[in-house]
Scaffold this active site. Structure first.
Site, PDB file in Angstrom:
ATOM      1  N   LYS A  97      15.437 -10.432  -2.877  1.00 35.74           N
ATOM      2  CA  LYS A  97      16.725  -9.913  -3.367  1.00 35.74           C
ATOM      3  C   LYS A  97      16.550  -8.463  -3.835  1.00 35.74           C
ATOM      4  CE  LYS A  97      19.391 -13.659  -3.101  1.00 35.74           C
ATOM      5  NZ  LYS A  97      20.748 -13.802  -2.565  1.00 35.74           N
ATOM      6  N   ASN A 129      21.926 -21.961   3.490  1.00 33.09           N
ATOM      7  CA  ASN A 129      20.712 -21.268   3.941  1.00 33.09           C
ATOM      8  C   ASN A 129      19.499 -22.152   3.743  1.00 33.09           C
ATOM      9  OD1 ASN A 129      22.048 -18.762   4.446  1.00 33.09           O
ATOM     10  ND2 ASN A 129      22.153 -18.446   2.239  1.00 33.09           N
ATOM     11  N   GLU A 163      19.105 -16.165 -10.159  1.00 32.10           N
ATOM     12  CA  GLU A 163      19.087 -16.533  -8.740  1.00 32.10           C
ATOM     13  C   GLU A 163      18.469 -17.905  -8.525  1.00 32.10           C
ATOM     14  OE1 GLU A 163      20.342 -14.215  -6.404  1.00 32.10           O
ATOM     15  OE2 GLU A 163      20.301 -15.997  -5.155  1.00 32.10           O
ATOM     16  N   ASP A 164      19.145 -18.723  -7.764  1.00 31.01           N
ATOM     17  CA  ASP A 164      18.621 -20.007  -7.300  1.00 31.01           C
ATOM     18  C   ASP A 164      18.117 -20.918  -8.421  1.00 31.01           C
ATOM     19  OD1 ASP A 164      19.402 -18.982  -4.943  1.00 31.01           O
ATOM     20  OD2 ASP A 164      17.487 -19.134  -3.919  1.00 31.01           O
ATOM     21  N   ARG A 192       0.797  -1.235   0.000  1.00 28.86           N
ATOM     22  CA  ARG A 192       0.000   0.000   0.000  1.00 28.86           C
ATOM     23  C   ARG A 192       0.824   1.277   0.000  1.00 28.86           C
ATOM     24  NH1 ARG A 192      -0.699  -1.963   5.252  1.00 28.86           N
ATOM     25  NH2 ARG A 192       0.125  -0.497   6.772  1.00 28.86           N
ATOM     26  N   ASN A 230      27.247 -13.803   3.431  1.00 27.36           N
ATOM     27  CA  ASN A 230      26.117 -13.937   2.514  1.00 27.36           C
ATOM     28  C   ASN A 230      26.372 -13.063   1.288  1.00 27.36           C
ATOM     29  OD1 ASN A 230      23.361 -13.235   1.372  1.00 27.36           O
ATOM     30  ND2 ASN A 230      22.795 -14.741   2.914  1.00 27.36           N
ATOM     31  N   TYR A 276      14.285 -11.145   3.767  1.00 27.47           N
ATOM     32  CA  TYR A 276      15.357 -11.865   3.058  1.00 27.47           C
ATOM     33  C   TYR A 276      15.626 -13.153   3.838  1.00 27.47           C
ATOM     34  CZ  TYR A 276      19.979 -12.239   0.742  1.00 27.47           C
ATOM     35  OH  TYR A 276      21.069 -12.666   0.021  1.00 27.47           O
ATOM     36  N   ARG A 332      15.951 -24.353  -7.174  1.00 29.82           N
ATOM     37  CA  ARG A 332      16.773 -24.609  -5.976  1.00 29.82           C
ATOM     38  C   ARG A 332      16.698 -23.354  -5.115  1.00 29.82           C
ATOM     39  NH1 ARG A 332      20.028 -21.644  -3.561  1.00 29.82           N
ATOM     40  NH2 ARG A 332      21.988 -21.615  -4.654  1.00 29.82           N
ATOM     41  N   ASP A 385      24.132 -14.823  -9.269  1.00 25.93           N
ATOM     42  CA  ASP A 385      24.463 -14.442  -7.901  1.00 25.93           C
ATOM     43  C   ASP A 385      25.018 -15.616  -7.092  1.00 25.93           C
ATOM     44  OD1 ASP A 385      24.436 -12.900  -5.532  1.00 25.93           O
ATOM     45  OD2 ASP A 385      22.471 -13.703  -5.004  1.00 25.93           O
ATOM     46  N   ASP A 386      24.434 -16.793  -7.270  1.00 25.09           N
ATOM     47  CA  ASP A 386      24.862 -17.945  -6.459  1.00 25.09           C
ATOM     48  C   ASP A 386      26.258 -18.408  -6.845  1.00 25.09           C
ATOM     49  OD1 ASP A 386      22.350 -18.487  -4.928  1.00 25.09           O
ATOM     50  OD2 ASP A 386      21.609 -18.451  -6.981  1.00 25.09           O
TER      51      ASP A 386
END
Ligand SMILES: NC(=O)c1ccc[n+]([C@@H]2O[C@H](COP(=O)([O-])OP(=O)(O)OC[C@H]3O[C@@H](n4cnc5c(N)ncnc54)[C@H](O)[C@@H]3O)[C@@H](O)[C@H]2O)c1
Ligand SMILES: O=C(O)C[C@H](O)C(=O)O
Ligand SMILES: [Mg+2]
Length: 629
Positions: A220, A470, A291-292, A128, A515, A149, A202, A314-315
């Site tokens: 992210k 993680n 990502e992932d 909102r 991280n 996160y 993943r 990123d990974d």
């Protein structure tokens, strides 16, 4: 060409729709001189083409009770809000009281039972009122990064079908093949700076969560806004839904995604290719963060796109840089110089996208320190022992994963060391006596009592443990376990946040958060502001070195090798500046908006830092001015 003109037609109808929506001041029109910077993400008025309830229901423009009386009159809002005009501070205070009500039972350690409830309250605010949401997040980043996160975002993804209320981001599915080039124009923003995309295969260490993985892209991008000051109107979370191999989700009648097994091979590639082509046609300057993605595709897609598109994984790459910074910090924490890094013996548990990414980067960093030649690269290999689900990886492994092959140990040499193909982690740690034990296995508790006991034999004066998986329950061990078994003379880092450990003797065992959040926002921002056409190895290396150098000697000697998350905006600014500098040196920078490459090249270090700072968005309400269409 046919495809392209179809697009243009769609694009004009889209533009018409967009005019009904927004014309926030376009920062791109400002011409910058290289010596005098105006505040780009500043406080000019925003022109709106809507009034009344439409504004209150629009999170970009809504200010809720903070609308002044004159603005209420100007925008036909009088009577639609309670009469008390509140300052932004009071407004935030009222929200925080609500959020903190859950706090009473929420102070019982990292597995906060109310985390999901807090996420819901924050998410409703995000829906909102964007400005207020980011104001709350930035001012309380230490407290709420673990909610929006890692680790809570993992829980959110696992429960996404139930939590889903208002859509955020875009979904490109296997059913959309052939349509993506036009679909991409359904997104209302003409400028998108950052996309984070996942295929949900993943998510953290939680496996295949299918379409529910969109939560990780959203989380992210929250950090992109909070840490890098990317304007939230210009971020786009994306889910590529090619199905899921999660049998539970395939049978769940409430599941929100395609209920079919994942596409594979060329069918899979055709979906991702079409997505990449579509987003880069619509937003040629966008940066796409992968990502992932499961390892199987993470490396292949990176190789496929990295020389053509502005993208990074990123990974693989962000994690590698953060690990390098941590590993160099661990050497300094032993009171040694960073150039002693090539002498470190490193055992890595996990040979997936993250583990292999770290191994490749660590080997290259060692090789550079050893003379940067073929010989150095060869000899650096001998510093690593890699253990995966089948134990120690050696050349004797059948059907060895080609990405792990460069790290496979020689069988004879292993025999001499008392090890063999498939040796267990505890055996490897016993025999190798490593300086560093690094986990990217997604197996919670893998660094068992036995493994940590074995690490007592380490030849290092200050062994380092990186339990980087993680979310929290997947951490290879907790800091309590590490400090209680190995004593206080260790370095500890985990992927998800843990509290420092009270060692009972007045000392504190420091828990660092290792991280990739310390790098990806700066890599993205630096790439954006330099206008680099690709994200080069050199730019990634510059980012890692900047993070490594960020910690003072004093902090490192105390075992503090990563900054506190409360400094994330500052570190991101520095990382971005380092990335820009490298992009300029490599002649990759093509400039950004008013800053052309020639001007960029003239900037000194301080001016680059100022340029970055001035382009970071801050959450402040702009004055709204109504304009009729
Ligand atoms: N801290 C960070 O910044 C960061 C960054 C990226 C990934 N991660 C975490 O790293 C983990 C792994 O990610 P990934 O993409 O590499 O996953 P992945 O599934 O590709 O790889 C997991 C690897 O662990 C190995 N493994 C499984 N069981 C094992 C065991 N008992 N002993 C040793 N190895 C074992 C597997 O064989 C595989 O090689 C995830 O939990 C993820 O959240 C953390
Ligand atoms: O998302 C995180 O917290 C780090 C990393 O990208 C991961 O996949 O675990
Ligand atoms: Mg990740």
């Amino acid at each position: 060409m046919a495809m392209f003109s179809k697009h243009l037609r769609l694009s004009s109808s889209f533009l018409q729709r967009l005019r009904l929506h927004v014309t926030a001041g376009n920062p791109g029109r400002h011409k910058l001189s290289s010596r005098s910077f105006t505040t780009i993400e500043g406080h000019r008025p925003s022109i709106v083409h809507k009034r009344s309830l439409d504004i209150l229901h629009d999170p970009w423009f809504n200010k809720g009770t903070a609308f002044s009386m004159t603005e209420r009159d100007r925008l036909d809002l009088r009577g639609l809000l309670p009469p008390n005009v509140m300052s932004t501070d009071l407004q935030i205070e009222r929200f925080m009281v609500d959020l903190k009500r859950l706090e009473v039972q929420a102070r019982d350690g990292p597995s906060d039972p109310n985390a999901l409830a807090k996420w819901r309250i924050l998410n409703r605010l995000h829906d909102r009122n964007e400005v207020m949401y980011y104001k709350v997040l930035i001012a309380n980043i230490e407290e709420y990064a673990p909610v929006v996160y890692t680790p809570t975002v993992g829980l959110v993804c696992q429960n996404y079908s139930g939590l889903f209320r208002r859509p955020r981001g875009m979904y490109f599915s296997a059913e959309d093949r052939g349509e993506m080039m036009s679909m991409v124009y359904n997104w209302p923003a003409d400028q998108v700076d950052m996309i984070v995309v996942t295929d949900g295969s993943r998510i953290l260490g939680l496996g295949d969560l299918g379409v529910q993985g969109i939560g990780i892209a959203i989380g992210k991008l929250d950090l992109y806004v909070a840490a890098a000051g990317i304007n939230p109107q210009r971020v786009l979370p994306v889910m590529i839904d090619v199905g899921t191999n999660n049998e539970k989700l395939l049978k769940d009648s409430l599941y929100l995604g395609l209920q079919q097994h994942r596409l594979d091979g060329d069918d899979y590639l055709s979906v991702v290719d079409e997505f990449m082509e579509a987003v880069f046609i619509r937003w040629p300057n966008v940066i796409v963060q992968f990502e992932d993605f499961q390892s199987k595709w993470a490396f292949k897609l990176l190789q496929r796109y990295r020389n053509t598109y502005r993208m990074f994984n990123d990974d693989v790459q962000g994690t590698a840089g953060v690990a390098i910074a941590g590993l160099l910090g661990a050497v300094r924490a032993q009171g040694r110089s960073m150039i002693d890094f090539p002498k470190q013996k490193i055992v890595v548990a996990g040979a997936g996208s993250a583990g292999i990414g770290v191994l490749n980067a660590a080997r290259k960093t060692m090789a550079r320190m050893l003379g940067n030649n073929e010989e150095a690269f060869k000899s650096a290999k001998s510093q690593f022992w890699v253990v995966d689900a089948q134990g120690l990886i050696t050349e004797g492994r059948e059907n060895i994963d080609p990405d792990a092959l460069p790290f496979a140990r020689n069988l004879k040499e292993m025999g001499r060391q008392g090890l063999r193909e498939g040796a267990s982690l505890v055996e490897v740690v016993k025999q190798v006596k490593p300086d560093v034990l690094l986990g990217l296995s997604a197996v919670g508790g893998l660094f068992s009592k036995e493994v940590l006991e074995a690490l007592k034999g380490s030849t290092s004066t200050r062994p380092a443990i990186f339990a980087m998986s993680n979310p929290t329950k997947n951490a290879e061990c907790t800091p309590e376990e590490a400090f209680s078994i190995l004593g206080e003379n260790i370095i500890f880092a985990s992927g998800s946040p843990f509290s420092d450990v009270d060692l009972g003797n007045g000392n504190v065992g420091h828990c660092n958060q290792g991280n990739n959040m310390y790098l990806f926002p700066g890599i993205g921002l630096g790439t954006l502001l330099s206008g680099a056409r690709i994200v080069s190895d050199g730019m990634l290396q510059a980012a890692a070195e900047c993070l490594a150098a960020y910690m003072s000697e004093e902090e490192v000697l105390q075992g503090i090798i990563f900054p506190s998350i409360s400094r994330i905006r500052d570190i991101t600014k520095e990382v971005a500046a380092a990335v820009i500098k490298e992009a300029v040196e490599e002649d990759l920078a093509e400039g950004y908006h008013g800053m052309d490459p020639r001007e960029l090249r003239k900037l000194n270090q301080d001016e680059i830092a100022e340029y970055v700072k001035n382009h970071m968005w801050s959450p402040e309400y702009p004055t709204l001015v109504y304009k009729k269409d």
